[in-house]
Design an enzyme around this catalytic site. Structure first.
Site, PDB file in Angstrom:
ATOM      1  N   ASP A  13       0.809  -1.230   0.000  1.00 18.42           N
ATOM      2  CA  ASP A  13       0.000   0.000   0.000  1.00 18.42           C
ATOM      3  C   ASP A  13       0.836   1.271   0.000  1.00 18.42           C
ATOM      4  O   ASP A  13       0.443   2.299   0.563  1.00 18.42           O
ATOM      5  CB  ASP A  13      -0.964   0.016   1.207  1.00 18.42           C
ATOM      6  CG  ASP A  13      -1.902  -1.161   1.193  1.00 18.42           C
ATOM      7  OD1 ASP A  13      -2.217  -1.657   0.101  1.00 18.42           O
ATOM      8  OD2 ASP A  13      -2.315  -1.598   2.287  1.00 18.42           O
ATOM      9  N   GLU A  14       1.964   1.230  -0.653  1.00 20.65           N
ATOM     10  CA  GLU A  14       2.863   2.387  -0.697  1.00 20.65           C
ATOM     11  C   GLU A  14       2.385   3.436  -1.706  1.00 20.65           C
ATOM     12  O   GLU A  14       2.926   4.550  -1.739  1.00 20.65           O
ATOM     13  CB  GLU A  14       4.288   1.945  -1.085  1.00 20.65           C
ATOM     14  CG  GLU A  14       4.974   1.024  -0.082  1.00 20.65           C
ATOM     15  CD  GLU A  14       4.719  -0.453  -0.357  1.00 20.65           C
ATOM     16  OE1 GLU A  14       3.818  -0.764  -1.180  1.00 20.65           O
ATOM     17  OE2 GLU A  14       5.399  -1.291   0.250  1.00 20.65           O
ATOM     18  N   LYS A  16       1.787   2.187  -5.026  1.00 19.06           N
ATOM     19  CA  LYS A  16       2.346   1.626  -6.266  1.00 19.06           C
ATOM     20  C   LYS A  16       1.418   1.892  -7.450  1.00 19.06           C
ATOM     21  O   LYS A  16       1.865   2.244  -8.538  1.00 19.06           O
ATOM     22  CB  LYS A  16       2.548   0.107  -6.121  1.00 19.06           C
ATOM     23  CG  LYS A  16       3.548  -0.284  -5.051  1.00 19.06           C
ATOM     24  CD  LYS A  16       3.669  -1.797  -4.910  1.00 19.06           C
ATOM     25  CE  LYS A  16       2.421  -2.471  -4.403  1.00 19.06           C
ATOM     26  NZ  LYS A  16       2.040  -2.124  -3.027  1.00 19.06           N
ATOM     27  N   GLY A  40      -4.547  -4.328  -3.816  1.00 16.73           N
ATOM     28  CA  GLY A  40      -5.513  -3.290  -4.164  1.00 16.73           C
ATOM     29  C   GLY A  40      -4.699  -2.078  -4.567  1.00 16.73           C
ATOM     30  O   GLY A  40      -4.067  -1.463  -3.722  1.00 16.73           O
ATOM     31  N   HIS A  41      -4.657  -1.776  -5.854  1.00 19.71           N
ATOM     32  CA  HIS A  41      -3.814  -0.693  -6.368  1.00 19.71           C
ATOM     33  C   HIS A  41      -4.720   0.428  -6.875  1.00 19.71           C
ATOM     34  O   HIS A  41      -5.409   0.269  -7.882  1.00 19.71           O
ATOM     35  CB  HIS A  41      -2.908  -1.213  -7.492  1.00 19.71           C
ATOM     36  CG  HIS A  41      -1.977  -2.301  -7.040  1.00 19.71           C
ATOM     37  ND1 HIS A  41      -1.311  -3.134  -7.896  1.00 19.71           N
ATOM     38  CD2 HIS A  41      -1.597  -2.680  -5.795  1.00 19.71           C
ATOM     39  CE1 HIS A  41      -0.561  -3.982  -7.200  1.00 19.71           C
ATOM     40  NE2 HIS A  41      -0.722  -3.730  -5.921  1.00 19.71           N
ATOM     41  N   GLN A 211       2.020  -6.077  -3.338  1.00 19.32           N
ATOM     42  CA  GLN A 211       2.455  -6.106  -1.939  1.00 19.32           C
ATOM     43  C   GLN A 211       3.759  -5.311  -1.722  1.00 19.32           C
ATOM     44  O   GLN A 211       4.044  -4.409  -2.483  1.00 19.32           O
ATOM     45  CB  GLN A 211       2.603  -7.552  -1.441  1.00 19.32           C
ATOM     46  CG  GLN A 211       1.271  -8.264  -1.210  1.00 19.32           C
ATOM     47  CD  GLN A 211       0.668  -8.887  -2.448  1.00 19.32           C
ATOM     48  OE1 GLN A 211       1.338  -9.545  -3.220  1.00 19.32           O
ATOM     49  NE2 GLN A 211      -0.611  -8.683  -2.661  1.00 19.32           N
ATOM     50  N   THR A 288      -9.693  -4.870   1.869  1.00 17.27           N
ATOM     51  CA  THR A 288     -10.565  -5.334   2.950  1.00 17.27           C
ATOM     52  C   THR A 288     -11.208  -4.200   3.746  1.00 17.27           C
ATOM     53  O   THR A 288     -12.062  -4.456   4.593  1.00 17.27           O
ATOM     54  CB  THR A 288      -9.750  -6.204   3.938  1.00 17.27           C
ATOM     55  OG1 THR A 288      -8.676  -5.410   4.455  1.00 17.27           O
ATOM     56  CG2 THR A 288      -9.202  -7.456   3.270  1.00 17.27           C
TER      57      THR A 288
HETATM   58  P1  GDP Z   1      -0.765   0.280  -3.561  1.00 17.50           P
HETATM   59  O1  GDP Z   1      -1.353  -0.998  -3.078  1.00 17.50           O
HETATM   60  O2  GDP Z   1       0.693   0.371  -3.293  1.00 17.50           O
HETATM   61  O3  GDP Z   1      -1.100   0.570  -4.992  1.00 17.50           O
HETATM   62  O4  GDP Z   1      -1.448   1.440  -2.692  1.00 17.50           O
HETATM   63  P2  GDP Z   1      -3.015   1.565  -2.314  1.00 17.50           P
HETATM   64  O5  GDP Z   1      -3.766   1.980  -3.513  1.00 17.50           O
HETATM   65  O6  GDP Z   1      -3.485   0.345  -1.603  1.00 17.50           O
HETATM   66  O7  GDP Z   1      -2.958   2.699  -1.209  1.00 17.50           O
HETATM   67  C1  GDP Z   1      -2.426   3.959  -1.474  1.00 17.50           C
HETATM   68  C2  GDP Z   1      -3.514   5.018  -1.197  1.00 17.50           C
HETATM   69  O8  GDP Z   1      -2.913   6.293  -1.203  1.00 17.50           O
HETATM   70  C3  GDP Z   1      -4.597   5.080  -2.243  1.00 17.50           C
HETATM   71  O9  GDP Z   1      -5.788   5.498  -1.627  1.00 17.50           O
HETATM   72  C4  GDP Z   1      -4.089   6.128  -3.219  1.00 17.50           C
HETATM   73  O10 GDP Z   1      -5.132   6.781  -3.931  1.00 17.50           O
HETATM   74  C5  GDP Z   1      -3.421   7.081  -2.276  1.00 17.50           C
HETATM   75  N1  GDP Z   1      -2.256   7.804  -2.804  1.00 17.50           N
HETATM   76  C6  GDP Z   1      -1.243   7.336  -3.588  1.00 17.50           C
HETATM   77  N2  GDP Z   1      -0.294   8.273  -3.737  1.00 17.50           N
HETATM   78  C7  GDP Z   1      -0.717   9.350  -3.033  1.00 17.50           C
HETATM   79  C8  GDP Z   1      -0.146  10.649  -2.774  1.00 17.50           C
HETATM   80  O11 GDP Z   1       0.947  10.997  -3.215  1.00 17.50           O
HETATM   81  N3  GDP Z   1      -0.880  11.485  -1.969  1.00 17.50           N
HETATM   82  C9  GDP Z   1      -2.086  11.141  -1.444  1.00 17.50           C
HETATM   83  N4  GDP Z   1      -2.724  12.005  -0.673  1.00 17.50           N
HETATM   84  N5  GDP Z   1      -2.641   9.935  -1.676  1.00 17.50           N
HETATM   85  C10 GDP Z   1      -1.953   9.059  -2.446  1.00 17.50           C
HETATM   86  P1  IMO Z   2      -0.918  -4.231  -2.195  1.00 15.42           P
HETATM   87  O1  IMO Z   2      -0.469  -4.837  -3.509  1.00 15.42           O
HETATM   88  C1  IMO Z   2      -0.939  -4.509   2.143  1.00 15.42           C
HETATM   89  C2  IMO Z   2      -1.030  -8.534   3.856  1.00 15.42           C
HETATM   90  C3  IMO Z   2      -2.276  -8.931   4.610  1.00 15.42           C
HETATM   91  C4  IMO Z   2      -1.663  -9.849   5.665  1.00 15.42           C
HETATM   92  C5  IMO Z   2      -0.578 -10.571   4.879  1.00 15.42           C
HETATM   93  C6  IMO Z   2      -0.996 -11.929   4.347  1.00 15.42           C
HETATM   94  O2  IMO Z   2      -2.194  -3.497  -2.276  1.00 15.42           O
HETATM   95  O3  IMO Z   2       0.213  -3.473  -1.595  1.00 15.42           O
HETATM   96  P2  IMO Z   2      -2.576 -12.636   2.342  1.00 15.42           P
HETATM   97  O4  IMO Z   2      -4.030 -12.406   2.117  1.00 15.42           O
HETATM   98  O5  IMO Z   2      -1.709 -12.113   1.263  1.00 15.42           O
HETATM   99  O6  IMO Z   2      -2.271 -14.075   2.670  1.00 15.42           O
HETATM  100  O7  IMO Z   2      -2.239 -11.821   3.688  1.00 15.42           O
HETATM  101  O8  IMO Z   2      -0.251  -9.729   3.786  1.00 15.42           O
HETATM  102  N1  IMO Z   2      -1.255  -8.066   2.479  1.00 15.42           N
HETATM  103  C7  IMO Z   2      -1.176  -6.784   2.102  1.00 15.42           C
HETATM  104  N2  IMO Z   2      -0.983  -5.661   2.832  1.00 15.42           N
HETATM  105  N3  IMO Z   2      -1.080  -4.423   0.808  1.00 15.42           N
HETATM  106  C8  IMO Z   2      -1.251  -5.540   0.055  1.00 15.42           C
HETATM  107  O9  IMO Z   2      -1.235  -5.523  -1.291  1.00 15.42           O
HETATM  108  C9  IMO Z   2      -1.353  -6.785   0.705  1.00 15.42           C
HETATM  109  N4  IMO Z   2      -1.552  -8.049   0.286  1.00 15.42           N
HETATM  110  C10 IMO Z   2      -1.467  -8.816   1.375  1.00 15.42           C
HETATM  111  O10 IMO Z   2      -2.899  -7.801   5.187  1.00 15.42           O
HETATM  112  O11 IMO Z   2      -1.039  -9.093   6.662  1.00 15.42           O
HETATM  113 MG    MG Z   3      -2.897  -1.651  -1.833  1.00 12.90          MG
END
Ligand code: GDP
Ligand code: IMO
Ligand code: MG
Length: 404
Positions: A13-14, A16, A40-41, A211, A288
């Site tokens: 969830d960085e 990406k 979840g991207h 991840q 989730t």
């Molecule tokens: P991923 O799994 O690494 O793709 O990241 P996620 O989508 O799960 O979580 C990142 C969250 O931060 C999402 O709600 C994005 O819309 C949001 N996001 C990403 N980059 C930025 C940013 O630079 N600033 C802000 N405010 N939100 C961001």
């Molecule tokens: P993205 O691609 C953050 C975590 C789960 C749990 C562990 C194992 O959006 O960065 P799993 O269902 O994979 O067996 O769960 O890994 N986890 C993530 N945490 N972002 C994700 O994906 C994740 N995918 C799995 O929360 O701790």
């Molecule tokens: Mg994510």
């Protein structure tokens, strides 16, 4: 040949998704190589939000998107995701590896069962059947898309899985699986050969890990990890391509740290500060909806990520969020047994953490630049992209990448 492999530097969830979406327009092909719908991207397009779970997040930008053999696929989810994405791009080119394994309802049930069995020591999985899908793959009783060519073979494989798991299934389930399969059949491909041919012909590709580094099954905080290789090494086995195709790597790091699920988190914060940061960053899981644990940026962790992934470049996201937080700290080193430690060890948490404080920058470019330069200097890797907002174009360039 120009390729770039993108990985998450922390626990997932960085941000990406947003970075991949941004980069993808400069690549012919975007390939997702690990994980499943646990990912979840997020990409915010106008007033709509796309959460990519299985389809590569460069769907809108790249000419072709590929789901390679390392991904585990819930067919129902994939069908729904493709249907949803059609409103954003009617004419797309998606290729899916026939070697990819399928996540069935038996895997979902097994995930739930294993978490229950662990009781208080649960991992906190997404309950999307991911661990069991890789478990059956490595146990050699998995179900691949290629098995759907012959319904008898599919049934035999499901029967074996059912026997091993001691979980029954209804015969009608096969029909629903086949129905979903028929909807994605047209996208199936020998993606390994395809990628090899295209790369040899000079096409460019962006490879996308799901991840983050420290939930990699080998290099992460085991057993609190996911079940795939989320680090840059995972790209070779996850695509079937030889290592010669990969030489440039970019890591995505959030300006602070978050984690969903259980496991070690040295810089975690609690109480009102944590609530404030979680709210500012809207830190709730994209898959989730769970509240994410939050903490300070951890340089020892990023140092390890730089080494493990051979990072050439970094993207730093959510600096707009951190800039509004009034207690900004960064872990610069750890201490264990009275010795200073510069690098995170996923097997042992530190005794003490040494922090540096920063003033919130709000809208002040100068103070933000200080923060960016500090991280860059500590890590010795250029931060080329900075995320300054949720919207897909809220990205600032901070240097150039050279991929050849
Ligand atoms: P991923 O799994 O690494 O793709 O990241 P996620 O989508 O799960 O979580 C990142 C969250 O931060 C999402 O709600 C994005 O819309 C949001 N996001 C990403 N980059 C930025 C940013 O630079 N600033 C802000 N405010 N939100 C961001
Ligand atoms: P993205 O691609 C953050 C975590 C789960 C749990 C562990 C194992 O959006 O960065 P799993 O269902 O994979 O067996 O769960 O890994 N986890 C993530 N945490 N972002 C994700 O994906 C994740 N995918 C799995 O929360 O701790
Ligand atoms: Mg994510």
């Amino acid at each position: 040949m120009e390729t770039l492999t993108l990985v998450g530097c922390q626990f997932g969830d960085e941000g990406k998704g947003k970075i991949i979406d941004y980069l993808s327009k400069d690549f012919d092909i975007n390939v997702r190589f690990n994980g499943g719908e646990n990912a979840g991207h997020t990409v915010v397009v106008g007033d709509k939000t796309i959460k990519y779970h299985l389809v590569p997040a460069g769907f809108l930008g790249a000419k072709t998107v590929v789901i390679s053999n390392g991904v585990v696929i819930n067919l129902r989810k994939l069908v729904e995701e493709i249907d949803f994405l059609k409103q954003f791009k009617g004419n797309f080119d998606l290729k899916i590896s026939e070697m990819a394994h399928v996540v069935t309802e038996l895997h979902f049930k097994r995930d739930k069962y294993l978490e229950q069995l662990r009781g208080a020591g649960l991992i906190g999985t997404t309950l999307k059947g991911i661990g069991p899908a890789y478990e059956s793959k490595f146990g050699r009783y998995g179900i691949r898309l290629v098995d759907f060519r012959d319904v008898n073979r599919l049934k035999e494989n499901l029967d074996l899985l059912s026997k091993i798991y001691q979980i029954p299934y209804d015969e009608k389930y096969i029909d629903s699986l086949v129905q979903d399969y028929n909807q994605i059949k047209g996208y199936l491909f020998d993606t390994r050969s395809y990628l090899e041919t295209e790369l040899e012909a000079g096409k460019t590709a962006l490879f996308e890990a799901a991840q983050g580094t420290f939930i990699d099954v080998e290099s992460g905080t085991y057993p609190f990890v996911t079940s795939s290789h989320t680090t840059s090494g995972g790209v070779t086995v996850g695509t079937g391509l030889s290592p010669k195709y990969f030489s440039k790597f970019i890591g995505v790091a959030k300006a602070y740290t978050t984690r969903v699920g259980e496991g070690m988190f040295p810089t975690e914060i609690f109480g009102t500060d944590a609530d404030k940061l979680r709210k500012l960053g809207n830190e709730f899981g994209a898959t989730t909806g769970r509240p994410r644990r939050v903490g300070y940026l951890d340089i020892p962790m990023l140092r390890k990520a730089v080494k493990l992934n051979s990072l050439d470049y970094l993207a730093l996201t959510k600096v707009d969020v951190l800039g509004k937080f009034d207690n900004i700290k960064v872990a610069v080193s750890y201490e264990s047994n009275g010795t200073e430690i510069k690098e995170f060890d996923p097997m042992h948490g530190p005794d003490r953490i040494n922090y540096e404080s920063f003033k919130p920058w709000g809208g002040s470019e100068g103070k933000l630049q200080d923060y960016v330069e500090f991280i860059q200097d500590e890590l010795g890797v250029p931060i080329v992209l900075i995320g300054v907002g949720e919207k897909r174009d809220a990205i600032e360039l901070n240097g150039k990448m050279v991929l050849t």
